[in-house]
Design a protein around this motif. Structure first.
Motif, PDB file in Angstrom:
ATOM      1  N   PRO A  36       0.858  -1.127   0.007  1.00 38.30           N
ATOM      2  CA  PRO A  36      -0.088   0.020   0.013  1.00 38.30           C
ATOM      3  C   PRO A  36       0.842   1.222   0.079  1.00 38.30           C
ATOM      4  N   GLY A  37       0.849   1.788  -1.065  1.00 37.08           N
ATOM      5  CA  GLY A  37       1.498   3.498  -1.104  1.00 37.08           C
ATOM      6  C   GLY A  37       3.195   3.224  -1.692  1.00 37.08           C
ATOM      7  N   VAL A  38       3.418   1.818  -1.484  1.00 35.38           N
ATOM      8  CA  VAL A  38       5.056   2.017  -1.855  1.00 35.38           C
ATOM      9  C   VAL A  38       5.224   0.846  -3.015  1.00 35.38           C
ATOM     10  N   VAL A  39       5.707   0.981  -3.993  1.00 33.36           N
ATOM     11  CA  VAL A  39       6.277  -0.059  -4.808  1.00 33.36           C
ATOM     12  C   VAL A  39       7.818  -0.374  -4.719  1.00 33.36           C
ATOM     13  N   HIS A  40       8.107  -1.446  -4.130  1.00 37.81           N
ATOM     14  CA  HIS A  40       9.692  -1.983  -3.926  1.00 37.81           C
ATOM     15  C   HIS A  40      10.109  -2.996  -5.183  1.00 37.81           C
ATOM     16  N   ALA A  41      11.517  -2.545  -5.575  1.00 40.82           N
ATOM     17  CA  ALA A  41      12.046  -3.415  -6.605  1.00 40.82           C
ATOM     18  C   ALA A  41      13.367  -3.738  -6.108  1.00 40.82           C
ATOM     19  N   THR A  42      13.678  -4.862  -6.627  1.00 44.91           N
ATOM     20  CA  THR A  42      15.019  -5.292  -6.713  1.00 44.91           C
ATOM     21  C   THR A  42      15.648  -5.658  -7.948  1.00 44.91           C
ATOM     22  N   LEU A  69       0.338  -0.726 -14.714  1.00 53.89           N
ATOM     23  CA  LEU A  69      -0.638  -1.707 -13.922  1.00 53.89           C
ATOM     24  C   LEU A  69      -1.733  -0.392 -13.251  1.00 53.89           C
ATOM     25  N   GLY A  70      -1.302   0.763 -13.093  1.00 56.87           N
ATOM     26  CA  GLY A  70      -2.113   1.724 -12.725  1.00 56.87           C
ATOM     27  C   GLY A  70      -2.281   1.726 -11.110  1.00 56.87           C
ATOM     28  N   VAL A  71      -1.103   1.155 -10.289  1.00 53.65           N
ATOM     29  CA  VAL A  71      -1.140   1.114  -9.209  1.00 53.65           C
ATOM     30  C   VAL A  71      -0.776   2.402  -8.513  1.00 53.65           C
ATOM     31  N   THR A  72      -1.657   2.699  -7.616  1.00 50.38           N
ATOM     32  CA  THR A  72      -1.629   3.990  -6.737  1.00 50.38           C
ATOM     33  C   THR A  72      -0.433   3.900  -5.690  1.00 50.38           C
ATOM     34  N   ARG A  73       0.493   4.677  -5.853  1.00 50.96           N
ATOM     35  CA  ARG A  73       1.804   4.837  -5.157  1.00 50.96           C
ATOM     36  C   ARG A  73       2.406   6.210  -4.793  1.00 50.96           C
ATOM     37  N   ASP A  74       2.692   6.205  -3.641  1.00 50.93           N
ATOM     38  CA  ASP A  74       3.648   7.583  -3.042  1.00 50.93           C
ATOM     39  C   ASP A  74       4.999   7.360  -3.339  1.00 50.93           C
ATOM     40  N   ASP A  75       5.500   6.118  -3.490  1.00 46.95           N
ATOM     41  CA  ASP A  75       7.075   6.185  -3.827  1.00 46.95           C
ATOM     42  C   ASP A  75       7.430   4.850  -4.626  1.00 46.95           C
ATOM     43  N   TYR A  76       8.362   4.883  -4.957  1.00 39.67           N
ATOM     44  CA  TYR A  76       8.983   3.556  -5.914  1.00 39.67           C
ATOM     45  C   TYR A  76      10.483   3.725  -5.619  1.00 39.67           C
ATOM     46  N   VAL A  77      10.525   2.453  -4.710  1.00 39.50           N
ATOM     47  CA  VAL A  77      11.958   2.350  -4.177  1.00 39.50           C
ATOM     48  C   VAL A  77      12.495   1.135  -4.685  1.00 39.50           C
ATOM     49  N   VAL A  78      13.783   1.260  -5.468  1.00 39.00           N
ATOM     50  CA  VAL A  78      14.527   0.256  -6.242  1.00 39.00           C
ATOM     51  C   VAL A  78      16.045   0.111  -5.625  1.00 39.00           C
TER      52      VAL A  78
END
Length: 103
Positions: A36-42, A69-78
């Motif tokens: 919820p709110g954040v997409v995390h990627a490795t 995907l239209g994901v609602t997010r506040d941040d994208y952390v890679v």
């Protein structure tokens, strides 16, 4: 911009995993987890990629895999890891079960 493309390996309710290819050659892997709110990627990439390539790849993952995907997010952390791919490993018991099932 490099011609990256992705082959999906796994999709779950909250994550996806892709092999990353460039000119038909594997150059890495990305695991994406949706919270919820954040997409995390490795992001695991080959040693040969430059920082510029990596930055392009981070942006391409965002545009082609996350945004669509239209994901609602506040941040994208890679988290980026760069090195040598040693292969794919499994537990030997799984290999034995597969052989027994096939026999």
């Amino acid at each position: 911009m490099p011609g990256f493309y992705f082959e999906r390996e796994v999709r779950t309710e909250h994550s996806e995993c892709y092999t990353i290819l460039e000119d038909d050659q594997p150059i890495g892997r990305v695991d994406i987890h949706f919270t919820p709110g954040v997409v995390h990627a490795t992001l695991c990439v080959a040693e040969s990629l430059t920082r510029e390539h990596i930055q392009d790849l981070v942006e391409t993952v965002d545009e082609e895999l996350v945004d669509v995907l239209g994901v609602t997010r506040d941040d994208y952390v890679v988290h980026v890891h760069q090195g040598v791919d040693l292969g794919v490993f499994t537990i030997p018991e799984f290999d034995e079960e597969t052989e027994e099932e096939g026999a």
